[in-house]
Design an enzyme around this catalytic site. Sequence first.
Site, PDB file in Angstrom:
ATOM      1  N   GLU A 137      -6.021  -4.699   4.356  1.00 51.54           N
ATOM      2  CA  GLU A 137      -4.732  -4.153   3.934  1.00 51.54           C
ATOM      3  C   GLU A 137      -3.589  -4.825   4.678  1.00 51.54           C
ATOM      4  O   GLU A 137      -3.760  -5.328   5.799  1.00 51.54           O
ATOM      5  CB  GLU A 137      -4.695  -2.637   4.192  1.00 51.54           C
ATOM      6  CG  GLU A 137      -5.658  -1.858   3.306  1.00 51.54           C
ATOM      7  CD  GLU A 137      -5.671  -0.362   3.584  1.00 51.54           C
ATOM      8  OE1 GLU A 137      -5.892   0.401   2.630  1.00 51.54           O
ATOM      9  OE2 GLU A 137      -5.459   0.044   4.746  1.00 51.54           O
ATOM     10  N   CYS A 150       3.284  -6.179   8.104  1.00 51.88           N
ATOM     11  CA  CYS A 150       2.179  -5.940   9.031  1.00 51.88           C
ATOM     12  C   CYS A 150       0.942  -6.582   8.418  1.00 51.88           C
ATOM     13  O   CYS A 150       0.481  -6.162   7.351  1.00 51.88           O
ATOM     14  CB  CYS A 150       1.990  -4.441   9.221  1.00 51.88           C
ATOM     15  SG  CYS A 150       0.626  -3.995  10.331  1.00 51.88           S
ATOM     16  N   CYS A 157     -12.735  -4.381  12.500  1.00 51.45           N
ATOM     17  CA  CYS A 157     -12.349  -4.675  13.880  1.00 51.45           C
ATOM     18  C   CYS A 157     -13.521  -4.347  14.788  1.00 51.45           C
ATOM     19  O   CYS A 157     -14.232  -3.363  14.570  1.00 51.45           O
ATOM     20  CB  CYS A 157     -11.121  -3.848  14.276  1.00 51.45           C
ATOM     21  SG  CYS A 157     -10.519  -4.190  15.957  1.00 51.45           S
ATOM     22  N   CYS A 161     -11.935   1.325  18.958  1.00 47.48           N
ATOM     23  CA  CYS A 161     -11.077   2.380  19.506  1.00 47.48           C
ATOM     24  C   CYS A 161     -11.232   3.637  18.650  1.00 47.48           C
ATOM     25  O   CYS A 161     -11.070   3.575  17.422  1.00 47.48           O
ATOM     26  CB  CYS A 161      -9.623   1.929  19.526  1.00 47.48           C
ATOM     27  SG  CYS A 161      -9.354   0.433  20.512  1.00 47.48           S
ATOM     28  N   CYS A 164      -8.546   4.885  15.923  1.00 46.71           N
ATOM     29  CA  CYS A 164      -8.108   3.930  14.919  1.00 46.71           C
ATOM     30  C   CYS A 164      -9.123   3.890  13.787  1.00 46.71           C
ATOM     31  O   CYS A 164     -10.310   3.614  14.002  1.00 46.71           O
ATOM     32  CB  CYS A 164      -7.957   2.544  15.543  1.00 46.71           C
ATOM     33  SG  CYS A 164      -7.499   1.262  14.366  1.00 46.71           S
ATOM     34  N   CYS A 398       0.423   2.908  11.559  1.00 49.38           N
ATOM     35  CA  CYS A 398      -0.456   2.361  12.607  1.00 49.38           C
ATOM     36  C   CYS A 398      -1.703   3.209  12.771  1.00 49.38           C
ATOM     37  O   CYS A 398      -1.643   4.432  12.879  1.00 49.38           O
ATOM     38  CB  CYS A 398       0.298   2.319  13.935  1.00 49.38           C
ATOM     39  SG  CYS A 398       1.615   1.092  13.973  1.00 49.38           S
TER      40      CYS A 398
END
Length: 405
Positions: A137, A150, A157, A161, A164, A398
Amino acid sequence: MTDATLSPAPGSTRPQVRPEVEGAAPVVGSDGRPLLQFKSPRVKQPPVHLADLTLTERQERLKELGYPAYRAKQLSTHYFTHYTTDPELMSDLPKAGRAELVEAMFPPLLTKVKQLKTDNGDTIKFLWRLFDGALVESVLMRYPGRVTLCVSSQAGCGMNCPFCATGQAGLTRNMSTAEIVDQVVAANRVLAAGELGGTRTDGGHDADRVTNIVFMGMGEPLANYKRVMAAVHRFVDDSPEGLGMSARHITVSTVGLVPAINKLAAEDVPVTFALSLHAPDDELRDELIPVNTKWKVDEALDAAYNYFATTGRRVSIEYALIKDMNDHPWRADLLAKKLNKRGRGWVHVNPIPLNPTPGSIWTASEPAVTAEFIRRLRDAGIPTTLRDTRGQEIDGACGQLAAAD
């Protein structure tokens, strides 16, 4: 997460909430700790695209394909200036063989699956399918006088974390240089078509193309270092080699890969550097940012300061404020102490209200708590700005990018 419990917040009556993963199965190793993926799995990469290459490499590629080298500048101008890969719009190329030439230099990289727009029209989230089916995205946002994109640098990833959405998916693969660049060219195409709202009504200037890029989409940019830096060069190189953007308007963010931060400082490309810190103490950051078990808070801050000392560019500290987890006043004081210990004028803190999910422990701090946290940083002489949160209603803010269709 680990079995260790966090110490209570000193001098505080508010509870200390312990991080935990919700709604997803964490990727863990045999010891039960979060599994960090620094290297992309060995998978098939996309075909070579013009944006993967420097201008000289494009010329060599064309000669290998039997075309004159000067076509490289023509093709580059169409892509980086006119944002097109449509052979019908390339009338300066011979009609005979034009489609074959374009097909060879511009293999399709991003297929739009979905495009969501906020009610006021100033933010658009794109869901892209890559050549191998992976989903990523990017988010386009208009502000007065500028437009920010962004971008994603990885499919998934590997930093794991727990707060996230992207991190909980694990790492599928690194994105290629051209896949990163094509997000920006596609966004410029959308802007040229007038699809992004939020234009000014005060007579002020509106940007007609992407002016700012933040590597804060899916992925850890510094874990895909070579391709991210090649993309940065495409962004800043003058036309027709690239987009001719200002390096100062490009922000590269990381959770704290210390060797790569120091490598970035030596690049002589003055991008803005942002460290996603989220906790000033190792006890909590080990839980919030698993890479902290490899490089501790002070090591990450030393590398951030080295970036400033080497480049003269002020560093940004990103800090997602999470209710009763990392927003205690003593943490603001500790953060200020650690930053001031390294000097004045080198850093700016961006607290970010966490994007809330109903019923979750991962909830934004209360407004009064946020205000107190910021006040303590400012009173200690730390420039601090509460960052605007865009795209919550379309899951484009975010930490919300999960690339689900």
